[in-house]
Design a protein around this motif. Structure first.
Motif, PDB file in Angstrom:
ATOM      1  N   ALA A  86       0.822  -1.219   0.000  1.00  0.00           N
ATOM      2  CA  ALA A  86       0.000   0.000   0.000  1.00  0.00           C
ATOM      3  C   ALA A  86       0.852   1.262   0.000  1.00  0.00           C
ATOM      4  O   ALA A  86       0.434   2.316  -0.480  1.00  0.00           O
ATOM      5  N   VAL A  87       2.063   1.162   0.558  1.00  0.00           N
ATOM      6  CA  VAL A  87       2.947   2.333   0.668  1.00  0.00           C
ATOM      7  C   VAL A  87       4.317   1.930   0.117  1.00  0.00           C
ATOM      8  O   VAL A  87       5.281   1.776   0.875  1.00  0.00           O
ATOM      9  N   PRO A  88       4.399   1.773  -1.223  1.00  0.00           N
ATOM     10  CA  PRO A  88       5.619   1.183  -1.791  1.00  0.00           C
ATOM     11  C   PRO A  88       6.871   2.043  -1.652  1.00  0.00           C
ATOM     12  O   PRO A  88       7.961   1.521  -1.559  1.00  0.00           O
ATOM     13  N   ASN A  89       6.723   3.371  -1.603  1.00  0.00           N
ATOM     14  CA  ASN A  89       7.917   4.223  -1.626  1.00  0.00           C
ATOM     15  C   ASN A  89       8.330   4.715  -0.241  1.00  0.00           C
ATOM     16  O   ASN A  89       8.746   5.843  -0.068  1.00  0.00           O
ATOM     17  N   LEU A  90       8.217   3.834   0.755  1.00  0.00           N
ATOM     18  CA  LEU A  90       8.646   4.189   2.103  1.00  0.00           C
ATOM     19  C   LEU A  90       9.775   3.242   2.516  1.00  0.00           C
ATOM     20  O   LEU A  90       9.697   2.048   2.248  1.00  0.00           O
ATOM     21  N   ASP A  91      10.796   3.800   3.166  1.00  0.00           N
ATOM     22  CA  ASP A  91      11.940   2.952   3.536  1.00  0.00           C
ATOM     23  C   ASP A  91      11.570   1.987   4.673  1.00  0.00           C
ATOM     24  O   ASP A  91      10.488   2.079   5.270  1.00  0.00           O
ATOM     25  N   GLU A  92      12.490   1.084   4.962  1.00  0.00           N
ATOM     26  CA  GLU A  92      12.191  -0.016   5.895  1.00  0.00           C
ATOM     27  C   GLU A  92      11.820   0.480   7.288  1.00  0.00           C
ATOM     28  O   GLU A  92      10.860   0.013   7.895  1.00  0.00           O
ATOM     29  N   ASN A  93      12.576   1.463   7.805  1.00  0.00           N
ATOM     30  CA  ASN A  93      12.263   1.996   9.135  1.00  0.00           C
ATOM     31  C   ASN A  93      10.899   2.684   9.149  1.00  0.00           C
ATOM     32  O   ASN A  93      10.143   2.583  10.115  1.00  0.00           O
TER      33      ASN A  93
END
Length: 309
Positions: free
Chosen positions: A266-273
């Motif tokens: 749903a939120v593909p462009n967010l980093d792992e943290n």
């Protein structure tokens, strides 16, 4: 509180900037100082004392909270009477140029995403403001992008519209359902819980986080049931094992059984943290949701310069 004549004479209305459940909001100029302010005009239902105790409580809460840099400052309150003879209150707030809803829309219209460091800064400020409100025994209960005001130059964020805030230190009243805008409404509220906590605000914060990253609401339902289905489809349908007591809630039904998906779908462009923090905010069981204070300590914010935030 001063009389209405002085309220009307003290300010020059420039334009109407909004209308909420509680009244109209104007951009206005203070004639004495030339300062631009936001004037919230609230009509009151008369009771014996004139100004209802609920309104006085709202004002005292706002006054108490508004010395925090992440809460919109209540500068003054003026009381008066309109043409029909009803009591009117004018709440005088500092004026902010824009809000997060408009900020997101400006990026969406240009086909751009908000830069990750700006998202991070806004999220940190939001968590800080919410932590402050919660530390003072208050729930906001209506956090949404429209209620987060901003200065587009400094990117300073301030929480507004604490009108629905109730001190949860007073005996827990049974709260009504129709509080939060549907898209940011926590599952326990959607399921008819009458006793709830600071976790309702953290759910809203999570929804705002996802929207800042993708420019679109993560759960955009147009009915309570559809809202729940969207949530369960992504996060998995809760059961007694995952969320003890869920099946006892007033509006619990037998929902379709979904397994949780990866939140990154749903939120593909967010980093792992960022994904880990978002996951901690969007826990269906309110007791498992991260607090605002804990969220501020999350590794997602480690590389943020917090000096002036």
């Amino acid at each position: 509180m001063q009389s209405t004549k002085s309220a009307m004479e003290a300010f020059e209305k420039l334009e109407k900037v909004g209308e909420g459940a509680y009244g109209k909001v104007y951009k206005a100029r203070d004639r004495a100082t030339g300062q631009i302010i936001a004037l919230k005009k609230t009509k009151l239902h008369e009771d014996e004392e004139g100004v209802p105790s609920t309104t006085l409580r709202e004002i005292s809460i706002l006054r108490m909270l508004s010395y925090d840099p992440h809460i919109v400052k209540l500068m003054d309150v003026k009381q008066g009477v309109n043409k029909k003879g009803n009591t009117v209150l004018y709440l005088v707030f500092e004026y902010m140029e824009t809000d997060v809803k408009k900020f997101i829309r400006s990026y969406r219209q240009n086909g751009d995403n908000i830069p990750p460091q700006i998202v991070k800064s806004l999220m940190y400020q939001l968590c800080k403001g919410v932590a402050f409100v919660h530390a003072h025994g208050v729930l906001h209960r209506d956090l949404k992008p429209h209620n987060l005001l901003m200065d587009p130059k400094t990117l300073r964020l301030k929480i507004a519209d604490l009108g629905l805030a109730r001190a949860f230190t007073v005996p827990m009243k049974k709260y009504t359902h129709e509080i939060l805008t549907l898209w940011y409404r926590a599952p326990e509220v959607l399921l008819g819980a009458t006793h709830y906590s600071t976790a309702v605000d953290m759910w809203s914060v999570g929804c705002i986080f996802a929207e800042l990253v993708t420019n679109t609401a993560i759960f955009a339902g147009d009915s309570e049931i559809q809202q729940l289905l969207y949530i369960f489809r992504l996060l998995g349908t809760p059961n007694e094992e995952i969320w003890p007591g869920v099946s006892e809630l007033k509006d619990w039904h037998e929902f379709p059984q979904w397994k949780p998906s990866l939140i990154s779908t749903a939120v593909p462009n967010l980093d792992e943290n960022g994904l880990k923090l978002l996951w901690n905010m969007l826990q269906c069981d309110p007791s498992k949701r991260i607090s605002a204070k804990k969220a501020m300590e999350h590794p997602y914010f480690d590389d943020l310069d917090k000096t002036y935030l």
